[in-house]
Motif scaffolding. Sequence first.
Motif, mmCIF file in Angstrom:
data_model
loop_
_atom_site.group_PDB
_atom_site.id
_atom_site.type_symbol
_atom_site.label_atom_id
_atom_site.label_comp_id
_atom_site.label_asym_id
_atom_site.label_seq_id
_atom_site.Cartn_x
_atom_site.Cartn_y
_atom_site.Cartn_z
ATOM 1 N N UNK A 100 88.344 45.389 39.575
ATOM 2 C CA UNK A 100 87.950 45.357 38.168
ATOM 3 C C UNK A 100 88.948 44.709 37.221
ATOM 4 N N UNK A 101 90.255 44.912 37.364
ATOM 5 C CA UNK A 101 91.163 44.184 36.464
ATOM 6 C C UNK A 101 90.990 42.665 36.563
ATOM 7 N N UNK A 102 90.721 42.163 37.750
ATOM 8 C CA UNK A 102 90.484 40.721 37.905
ATOM 9 C C UNK A 102 89.201 40.282 37.207
ATOM 10 N N UNK A 103 88.176 41.124 37.281
ATOM 11 C CA UNK A 103 86.907 40.817 36.603
ATOM 12 C C UNK A 103 87.138 40.712 35.098
ATOM 13 N N UNK A 104 87.861 41.684 34.526
ATOM 14 C CA UNK A 104 88.100 41.656 33.080
ATOM 15 C C UNK A 104 89.029 40.524 32.669
ATOM 16 N N UNK A 105 89.927 40.150 33.529
ATOM 17 C CA UNK A 105 90.778 38.997 33.258
ATOM 18 C C UNK A 105 89.923 37.730 33.182
ATOM 19 N N UNK A 106 88.975 37.593 34.100
ATOM 20 C CA UNK A 106 88.031 36.478 34.095
ATOM 21 C C UNK A 106 87.183 36.480 32.813
ATOM 22 N N UNK A 107 86.848 37.667 32.319
ATOM 23 C CA UNK A 107 85.988 37.799 31.134
ATOM 24 C C UNK A 107 86.747 37.712 29.812
ATOM 25 N N UNK A 108 88.044 37.538 29.864
ATOM 26 C CA UNK A 108 88.869 37.522 28.653
ATOM 27 C C UNK A 108 88.329 36.594 27.560
ATOM 28 N N UNK A 109 87.836 35.400 27.878
ATOM 29 C CA UNK A 109 87.307 34.545 26.810
ATOM 30 C C UNK A 109 86.083 35.133 26.085
ATOM 31 N N UNK A 110 85.423 36.119 26.677
ATOM 32 C CA UNK A 110 84.225 36.715 26.093
ATOM 33 C C UNK A 110 84.501 38.053 25.415
ATOM 34 N N UNK A 111 85.739 38.520 25.467
ATOM 35 C CA UNK A 111 86.092 39.823 24.909
ATOM 36 C C UNK A 111 87.071 39.632 23.756
ATOM 37 N N UNK A 112 86.642 40.022 22.542
ATOM 38 C CA UNK A 112 87.525 39.913 21.380
ATOM 39 C C UNK A 112 88.660 40.916 21.459
ATOM 40 N N UNK A 113 88.306 42.182 21.697
ATOM 41 C CA UNK A 113 89.302 43.247 21.831
ATOM 42 C C UNK A 113 88.952 44.071 23.051
ATOM 43 N N UNK A 114 89.960 44.356 23.849
ATOM 44 C CA UNK A 114 89.759 45.113 25.083
ATOM 45 C C UNK A 114 90.620 46.365 25.037
#
Length: 127
Positions: A100-114
């Motif tokens: 999951x951390x890799x998935x969210x790293x990949x999604x970083x351009x789509x997430x304003x605040x995490x």
Amino acid sequence: MKRNKLRVLMIEHFSSSNNYSIDLCRELNKYVNLMLLTVNDSNLVKEEFNFSKKLYGSSKENEIIKIFSYLKSVLYTIREIIKGKYDVVHIQTFRTLPIEPLVYLFLKPFINRFIITIHNIAPHEGK
């Protein structure tokens, strides 16, 4: 001029037995436009906030079905984050740490605040 409410996606893998997260969502929903992404075996039926039971939650299947169900829930999460255009993505603990951390790293351009909340980082029950 009235300001639009923030769009918040809360990802909760253990809410079928977690009143803390449900209470948090109820309160948070008063101030933001909330969507809770939760496990498919959640006991949520009717709430005052939006929720979707699309995450893998059951451990009663065989290993192949568990893996398939988990991957399907990861893909659904990716789709929800990209299409939902949320201002904030808040995850309550990773279900599978290496993936999951890799998935969210990949999604970083789509997430304003995490935001991530880590619970029980060290085992403490029964010992």
